[in-house]
Design a protein around this motif. Structure first.
Motif, mmCIF file in Angstrom:
data_model
loop_
_atom_site.group_PDB
_atom_site.id
_atom_site.type_symbol
_atom_site.label_atom_id
_atom_site.label_comp_id
_atom_site.label_asym_id
_atom_site.label_seq_id
_atom_site.Cartn_x
_atom_site.Cartn_y
_atom_site.Cartn_z
ATOM 1 N N UNK A 176 7.959 3.125 -6.174
ATOM 2 C CA UNK A 176 6.913 3.314 -7.176
ATOM 3 C C UNK A 176 7.551 3.198 -8.542
ATOM 4 N N UNK A 177 7.290 2.098 -9.227
ATOM 5 C CA UNK A 177 7.909 1.918 -10.536
ATOM 6 C C UNK A 177 7.555 3.096 -11.439
ATOM 7 N N UNK A 178 8.494 3.540 -12.212
ATOM 8 C CA UNK A 178 8.203 4.627 -13.138
ATOM 9 C C UNK A 178 8.633 5.967 -12.600
ATOM 10 N N UNK A 179 8.726 6.093 -11.240
ATOM 11 C CA UNK A 179 9.229 7.355 -10.724
ATOM 12 C C UNK A 179 10.741 7.318 -10.701
ATOM 13 N N UNK B 280 0.815 -1.217 0.000
ATOM 14 C CA UNK B 280 0.000 0.000 0.000
ATOM 15 C C UNK B 280 0.851 1.271 0.000
ATOM 16 N N UNK B 281 2.168 1.126 0.070
ATOM 17 C CA UNK B 281 3.082 2.277 0.014
ATOM 18 C C UNK B 281 2.741 3.334 1.064
ATOM 19 N N UNK B 282 2.327 2.856 2.245
ATOM 20 C CA UNK B 282 1.936 3.790 3.311
ATOM 21 C C UNK B 282 3.179 4.401 3.948
ATOM 22 N N UNK C 130 1.645 2.595 -14.666
ATOM 23 C CA UNK C 130 1.552 3.294 -13.383
ATOM 24 C C UNK C 130 2.455 4.513 -13.419
ATOM 25 N N UNK D 50 -4.323 8.226 -2.677
ATOM 26 C CA UNK D 50 -3.286 8.422 -3.676
ATOM 27 C C UNK D 50 -3.555 7.626 -4.951
ATOM 28 N N UNK D 51 -4.314 6.545 -4.807
ATOM 29 C CA UNK D 51 -4.593 5.701 -5.974
ATOM 30 C C UNK D 51 -6.092 5.461 -6.019
ATOM 31 N N UNK E 24 3.714 8.298 -12.722
ATOM 32 C CA UNK E 24 3.533 9.208 -11.599
ATOM 33 C C UNK E 24 2.647 10.382 -11.994
ATOM 34 N N UNK F 62 -3.869 4.931 1.038
ATOM 35 C CA UNK F 62 -3.652 4.353 -0.281
ATOM 36 C C UNK F 62 -4.749 4.783 -1.247
#
Lengths: 306, 374
Positions: free
Chosen positions: A302-305, A86-88, B359, B347-348, B361, B344
């Motif tokens: 976060x993939x892509x960042x 959840x990337x919290x 995905x 943000x999503x 940013x 979560x």
């Protein structure tokens, strides 16, 4: 007389150091993979009560130790889910887990308060060495968990620096993008490291209730989980230095017994916490060099960042 | 198949919806925990909320417990906005209580209340601010992680308070109990009617909420704070002095917790006593207050009332259902976990999976600060 005091002091130091070493080794692995786990205090508390309860009901301290590790790992899985999937925010998530672990342990442990532990580890004597004067008794006639902790320190240092998986997890903590593009599962590695860290924190708690005290008292972790977070920084994320840090803080813990007639007991109790601050101030001076924190520590991937 | 796509800055309505959903999930998990503890979940939940919100007495108690939670929660909202992870409101509250008690024992009844009470609050704010600023200084000067330092200071403060009440400050008039002597009459805060609501502290809490809102949203300092929380590198490039901002925010944050400490000793206990009696975990619960409030100082007021209600309800179920005191820590942990999980969904947002999963940013990124501590 004097040799008795040395044996006793050394023995207590090693006893106090063991849970700190176990917990610090676990936190080193979690943080090396890039996840800050501030739930150690709660995971230790849950491990302490799960270990005690299981040892009481099965009569086997080994079963207790396994349950302690499982309880810590279970809580750590929640942290992994929140912080990896959840990337919290890892800081607040860890604190929530500490609350949860302390709460759970208080609720589960209520029936065990004050009960004496019936199933204990019997000391393991190392042949020949345990007959040495002064040191033999303190170093080589101890509970098996002490030897297990030392073996883990060596083993985890080896895995971290000398195996492929160790390189993978270090890369995941330093540069998750590079790891990802090399086909490594960042999430999988982090899950594994956080769960391992939680299991070791659980073991640390189990050591408190099964060997060090040995009984269950609410709040018996007494901030050791937070000292472990400090020790991880002090150790520069190196397992072998964790041994030194744990011994140092084990020694500080024991000064409480040595000086209890001379100084206010509250100052002695505050000593490990004050020492943690001092040690962290000292660590900052050298951390400009090699012993810096893993670059991706506490940053969700976060993939892509960038 | 459902996948999650990043979304831009969520609206206030989204935020409210997600927070409400998280709180409801937390309560549902707590009900499940009650079931596992062998208590009837419905009855336990009803006991929690009827004990805290359904009677005049309960409401009074809820408001009383909300006072320190609101004050500390505002302080933590400020710190967290700047990515300063002050976990030390508990110790800062004790430092404020200790400083105020020291002054109270020195003043006795030498000053009239309109002079003495503001001095007490000033002493308490200074005590809390000094302790938090110490952690801020350790961070800026020695790069000591503030999570660890503020926590260590919590433990150190608790030992200091115990040392004082068992030793040098132990009151001769307290027949052997580890209490200081009671505060002189002019130093005791007035309460509303038959409740324990010490209203001067409540007024301070409400005024602080408004002042902190203005500080965050309408001043240059607040802009710097938000910049530091949003993008520290850019803030540094723009010539902002992060060390100065760190020290000031930590001091403000600790000062507010210090005020809460004054309220507890001068409004509730009338003396300094065991640290766990003076605070009973307000400093940790305030972390949840700040998070429920979305780090908005004004929303810390309703959030503080909610958490205050849970603390009162926790006491009620301990007495009526025989649940251990730790049940409330469990309850708090579950609430905070659900709030963190809820982030979560801010943000999503869920959407039907497209053919290529991308995905990418989103500019603006997350609403709240997160990530690096060191």
């Amino acid at each position: 007389m004097i040799s008795g005091l040395i044996t006793d002091t050394l023995s207590r130091t090693l006893g106090a150091a063991t849970p700190l070493l176990l917990g610090t080794l676990g936190e080193i692995y979690a943080e090396r993979s890039g996840v800050l786990n501030l739930g150690v205090e709660g995971m230790m508390a849950a491990g302490a009560v799960a270990g005690f309860g299981t040892a009481m009901s099965t009569g086997s301290p080994w079963a207790g130790l396994a349950a302690a590790a499982a309880a810590g790992a279970a809580l750590a899985l929640i942290h992994a889910f929140l912080s990896v999937t959840l990337k919290a925010n890892q800081i607040v998530s860890g604190i929530a887990l500490t609350m949860l672990g302390l709460g759970l342990s208080g609720v589960w442990g209520k029936p065990f308060v004050g009960a004496p532990l019936s199933a204990r580890f019997s000391p393991v004597a190392v042949p020949l060495l345990s007959d040495l004067p002064v040191l033999g008794e303190a170093l080589f006639r101890r509970d098996p968990v002490f030897y297990l902790a030392l073996a883990l320190a060596g083993g985890l240092a080896f895995v971290l620096h000398r195996t492929r998986w160790g390189m993978v997890l270090r890369t995941v903590g330093e540069n998750p993008q590079a790891a990802d593009s090399a086909g490594i599962s960042v999430s999988g590695t982090r899950y594994a490291c956080v769960t391992l860290g939680g299991a070791l924190a659980g073991l640390a708690g189990g050591y408190l209730s099964l060997v060090y005290v040995p009984s269950w008292i609410e709040g018996m972790t007494a901030g050791r989980g937070w000292i472990i977070i400090g020790l991880t920084i002090f150790a520069g994320w190196e397992p072998w230095k964790a041994v030194l840090g744990a011994l140092l803080f084990g020694g500080i813990d024991v000064t409480q017994y040595l000086f209890q007639d001379a100084v206010s007991p509250n100052f002695l109790k505050a000593l490990p916490y004050a020492a943690t601050l001092l040690v962290l101030m000292a660590s900052a001076r050298r951390s400009a060099g090699s012993a810096a924190a893993p670059a991706a520590l506490a940053a969700p991937y976060r993939p892509g960042e960038r | 198949m459902i996948e999650f796509a990043p979304r831009p800055e969520p609206s206030a309505a989204d935020r409210a919806l997600v927070t409400l959903g998280a709180l409801c999930s937390g309560l549902a998990l707590a009900a499940l925990a009650f079931l596992l503890m062998g208590a009837h979940p419905g009855r336990a939940m009803a006991a929690v909320f009827s004990g805290s919100f359904m009677s005049a007495y309960g409401l009074g108690e809820t408001a009383t417990k909300a006072i320190p939670l609101i004050l500390s929660g505002i302080g933590l909202s400020l710190a967290f906005r700047g990515r300063l992870w002050n976990i030390g409101a508990e110790g800062q509250l004790l430092a404020g209580a200790t400083a105020a008690t020291g002054l109270a024992l020195a003043l006795q009844d030498s000053l009239p209340a309109p002079l003495a009470v503001p001095l007490l609050f000033a002493a308490g704010a200074a005590g809390g601010a000094a302790l938090a600023a110490l952690a801020g200084w350790l961070k800026t000067r020695f790069r000591v992680n503030e999570v660890v330092s503020t926590l260590m200071l919590n433990y150190i403060c608790a030992e200091l308070v115990q040392h004082l009440v068992y030793g040098p400050w132990k009151g001769p008039s307290q027949s052997g109990f580890p209490y200081t002597d009671n505060f002189a009459a002019p130093l005791v805060l007035p309460v509303l009617g038959a409740t324990r609501i010490h209203w001067p502290t409540l007024v301070l809490a409400l005024a602080s909420a408004a002042a902190a809102w203005v500080l965050v949203h309408r001043t240059r300092f607040g802009f710097e704070l938000r910049a530091m929380g949003g993008n520290p590198d850019a803030a540094a490039c723009a010539g902002m002095n992060a060390s100065r901002t760190t020290l000031l925010v930590m001091a403000a944050s600790g000062g507010l917790a210090g005020l809460a400490g004054v309220g507890e000793v001068a409004g509730i206990h009338r003396h300094l006593t065991y640290p766990w009696a003076v605070s009973s975990g307000y400093g940790y619960a305030a972390i949840i207050v700040a998070w429920v409030a979305g780090l908005d100082p004004l929303l810390a007021v309703p959030a503080g009332l909610f958490l205050g209600g849970i603390m009162v309800g926790g006491d009620a179920i301990q007495i009526s259902m025989g649940l251990p005191a730790a049940a409330i820590s469990l309850f708090n942990g579950l609430l905070l976990l659900c709030l963190m999980a809820g982030e979560f969904f801010l943000r999503y947002r869920p959407r039907r999976r497209a053919r290529t999963s991308d995905l990418s940013p989103v500019p603006g990124g997350a609403g709240k600060p997160e990530g690096k501590t060191a």
